[in-house]
Design an enzyme around this catalytic site. Structure first.
Site, mmCIF file in Angstrom:
data_model
loop_
_atom_site.group_PDB
_atom_site.id
_atom_site.type_symbol
_atom_site.label_atom_id
_atom_site.label_comp_id
_atom_site.label_asym_id
_atom_site.label_seq_id
_atom_site.Cartn_x
_atom_site.Cartn_y
_atom_site.Cartn_z
ATOM 1 N N GLY A 256 0.748 -20.406 11.133
ATOM 2 C CA GLY A 256 0.609 -19.399 10.089
ATOM 3 C C GLY A 256 1.024 -18.771 9.550
ATOM 4 O O GLY A 256 1.547 -18.451 7.852
ATOM 5 N N HIS B 90 -3.231 -23.044 8.197
ATOM 6 C CA HIS B 90 -2.854 -23.201 9.302
ATOM 7 C C HIS B 90 -3.784 -23.448 11.166
ATOM 8 O O HIS B 90 -2.327 -23.411 12.349
ATOM 9 C CB HIS B 90 -1.434 -23.034 9.471
ATOM 10 C CG HIS B 90 -0.849 -22.436 7.962
ATOM 11 N ND1 HIS B 90 0.067 -23.649 7.721
ATOM 12 C CD2 HIS B 90 -1.019 -21.787 7.486
ATOM 13 C CE1 HIS B 90 0.155 -22.904 6.285
ATOM 14 N NE2 HIS B 90 -0.349 -21.852 6.003
ATOM 15 N N GLU C 73 5.424 -32.793 16.460
ATOM 16 C CA GLU C 73 5.022 -31.873 15.649
ATOM 17 C C GLU C 73 5.224 -32.556 13.722
ATOM 18 O O GLU C 73 6.636 -32.330 13.637
ATOM 19 C CB GLU C 73 3.989 -31.144 14.904
ATOM 20 C CG GLU C 73 3.277 -30.188 16.628
ATOM 21 C CD GLU C 73 2.531 -28.921 16.059
ATOM 22 O OE1 GLU C 73 2.342 -28.308 14.670
ATOM 23 O OE2 GLU C 73 1.477 -28.445 16.779
ATOM 24 N N GLU D 76 7.908 -28.833 14.206
ATOM 25 C CA GLU D 76 8.105 -28.101 15.453
ATOM 26 C C GLU D 76 7.837 -29.035 16.765
ATOM 27 O O GLU D 76 6.445 -30.251 15.973
ATOM 28 C CB GLU D 76 7.457 -26.837 15.321
ATOM 29 C CG GLU D 76 6.321 -26.949 15.354
ATOM 30 C CD GLU D 76 5.704 -25.518 15.484
ATOM 31 O OE1 GLU D 76 6.454 -24.445 15.749
ATOM 32 O OE2 GLU D 76 4.344 -25.298 15.576
ATOM 33 N N ARG E 193 4.703 -27.194 25.337
ATOM 34 C CA ARG E 193 3.770 -26.854 26.327
ATOM 35 C C ARG E 193 2.681 -27.492 26.315
ATOM 36 O O ARG E 193 2.824 -28.441 25.455
ATOM 37 C CB ARG E 193 3.273 -25.265 26.100
ATOM 38 C CG ARG E 193 3.087 -25.424 24.362
ATOM 39 C CD ARG E 193 2.143 -23.741 24.505
ATOM 40 N NE ARG E 193 2.111 -23.402 22.836
ATOM 41 C CZ ARG E 193 1.188 -25.004 22.644
ATOM 42 N NH1 ARG E 193 0.282 -25.537 23.103
ATOM 43 N NH2 ARG E 193 1.066 -24.018 20.869
ATOM 44 N N VAL F 288 -3.376 -27.003 22.840
ATOM 45 C CA VAL F 288 -4.987 -27.336 22.933
ATOM 46 C C VAL F 288 -6.062 -28.330 22.748
ATOM 47 O O VAL F 288 -6.763 -28.932 23.855
ATOM 48 C CB VAL F 288 -5.969 -25.981 22.036
ATOM 49 C CG1 VAL F 288 -7.213 -26.427 21.203
ATOM 50 C CG2 VAL F 288 -4.836 -24.705 22.527
#
Length: 446
Positions: free
Chosen positions: A165, A235, A275, A287, A291, A294
């Site tokens: 963000g 964000h 995303e 983006e 990886r 979360v």
């Protein structure tokens, strides 16, 4: 398969990786700063190595110290987890050069998707829909003004190397462009050491939809449907759910196929997430996170797949153990990110846990490194737990989440559990009718 994996991270994600390794018969090495010597993953790992003082720059971001730990313990591979060095192409190259396997995508793909401008160009080439905007970086104020008239308003100026963000400014008219452009470049230089910026159309009421994937680099790529991460504050994601209440089956199948086709063409190998902003039935690429995420547990819950296990297998050279037709969408899952913060002011609340009781029962999962007597250090991210629930329907899932939040006890510090209890009872959330600005408007931050 690997005999020993070094986990180059901390907290709940380090514990998550440790558990996956142990179930695969792989020994684990925990690294830790002096502030984390009593962390749960350190206590459970087969070996532990202290790599420096509390400061992340001197410990979890210290490439030389981590590689030394891997060398002296004889680790076959390094799993970077999330954050820290997980998307650092230079570190991935160093890992390989020192004779270890990097449990993640190639350095080339890390670099490609780590630069927001290059990532957007790659998305275009691969047939992934993108937000209308500048072709590459914007090098001058004059270019910014010219492009603004072509893109239209509102528009957003973003740091090419940004994240979390930071390095973003919105301009609602031509009169705001020059100031926003210069502020964004200055912030980007300070925060990321790179003042390159780009511009794109700013969507007013979008949802944040992301597609979880896993690929083996050998022609195999599978998506695990989508997650809705629209409940955000500045964000930063607060609550995530899968699947999204905004999509129908046709839409999720279409975007899933678009993503997997693109990753096969790219030759991608490892877990990853694409995303998007989603508005009025259209997807726009934001983006790619190269990886583990979360919020990966909610995808695991609706698909019955262990993403960390599969990520490790792929890094060891194996093909995916399942195909797209094997991935059935089963029910609904929601994750609440519990942080050590005041539930209203969001002031950090590190300290000693004097009482801890995790909720349980059917469909309830808690990914956390907390235990009674553990002291949360003040040096790192405030995330202390992920409460994940699963139900046959969204309605059942919400009832189960309400029950689980009521059972959850974390004594001695302030947490955001009361915030989550409030949010899940809001009509907009219960109906699934929210966007990325909803939480901030609710809290009076917009």
């Amino acid at each position: 398969m690997f005999k020993k994996v070094l986990i180059a991270n901390r907290g709940e994600i380090a514990l998550r990786i440790h558990r996956a390794c142990k179930e695969m018969g792989i020994q684990t090495v925990a690294i830790h700063s002096t502030a984390d010597e009593n962390a749960m993953h350190v206590r459970l790992a087969d070996e532990a190595v202290c790599i420096g003082p509390p400061s992340p720059a001197e410990s979890y971001l210290n490439k030389a110290a981590i590689l030394t730990a891997a060398n002296i313990t004889g680790a076959d591979a390094i799993h970077p987890g999330v954050g820290f060095l997980s998307e650092n192409a230079e570190f991935a190259e160093m890992v390989v050069e020192h004779g270890h396997t990097w449990i993640g995508p190639s350095p080339a793909h890390l670099r490609m998707m780590g630069d927001k401008i290059e990532a957007k160009e790659a998305a275009k080439r691969l047939g992934i829909p993108v937000v209308p905007g500048s072709d590459g970086g914007v090098d001058s104020e004059e270019d910014a003004l010219r492009l603004a008239k072509e893109i239209g308003f509102p528009l957003i100026i973003k740091a090419a190397s940004g994240g979390g963000g930071r390095g973003m400014k919105v301009a609602n008219s031509i009169n705001e462009v020059a100031e926003a452009y210069n502020i964004c470049r200055t912030e980007a230089k300070v925060a990321f050491g790179d003042d390159a910026v780009y511009m794109e159309r700013y969507l007013g009421e979008p949802r944040h939809i992301e597609v979880q994937l896993i690929a083996d680099g050998q022609g195999g790529c599978v998506h695990l449907w989508e997650r809705d991460c629209s409940v955000q504050r500045r964000h930063q994601k607060v609550i995530e759910e899968a699947p999204s209440p905004a999509l129908d089956q046709a839409a999720r199948e279409k975007i899933g196929k678009t993503v997997t086709d693109a990753m096969v063409e790219m030759g991608y190998a490892s877990a990853g997430t694409i995303e998007f902003l989603y508005e009025r039935g259209e997807f726009f690429f934001i983006e790619m996170n190269t990886r583990l995420q979360v919020e990966h547990p909610i995808s695991e819950m609706i698909c019955g797949v262990d993403l960390v296990r599969e990520q490790i297998r792929v890094a060891a050279g194996h093909k995916l153990s399942f195909k797209q037709e094997d991935i059935k969408l089963n029910g609904h899952s929601i994750e609440c990110r519990v942080t050590a913060e005041h539930p209203e002011t969001f002031m950090p609340s590190p300290g000693k846990i004097c009482d801890y009781h995790a909720p349980g029962g059917l469909g309830v999962r808690v990914d956390s490194h907390l235990y009674t007597g553990y002291s949360i250090p003040p040096y790192y991210d405030s995330l202390v737990s992920k409460l994940i629930v699963h139900g046959d329907s969204r309605e059942e899932c919400l009832k189960r989440l309400d029950r689980a939040l009521g059972e959850y006890v974390i004594g001695g510090i302030q947490t955001t559990i009361p915030l989550h209890q409030k949010l899940i009872h809001e009509e907009a959330f219960k109906s699934g009718d929210y966007d990325i600005h909803w939480l901030e408007k609710l809290m009076g931050l917009k």
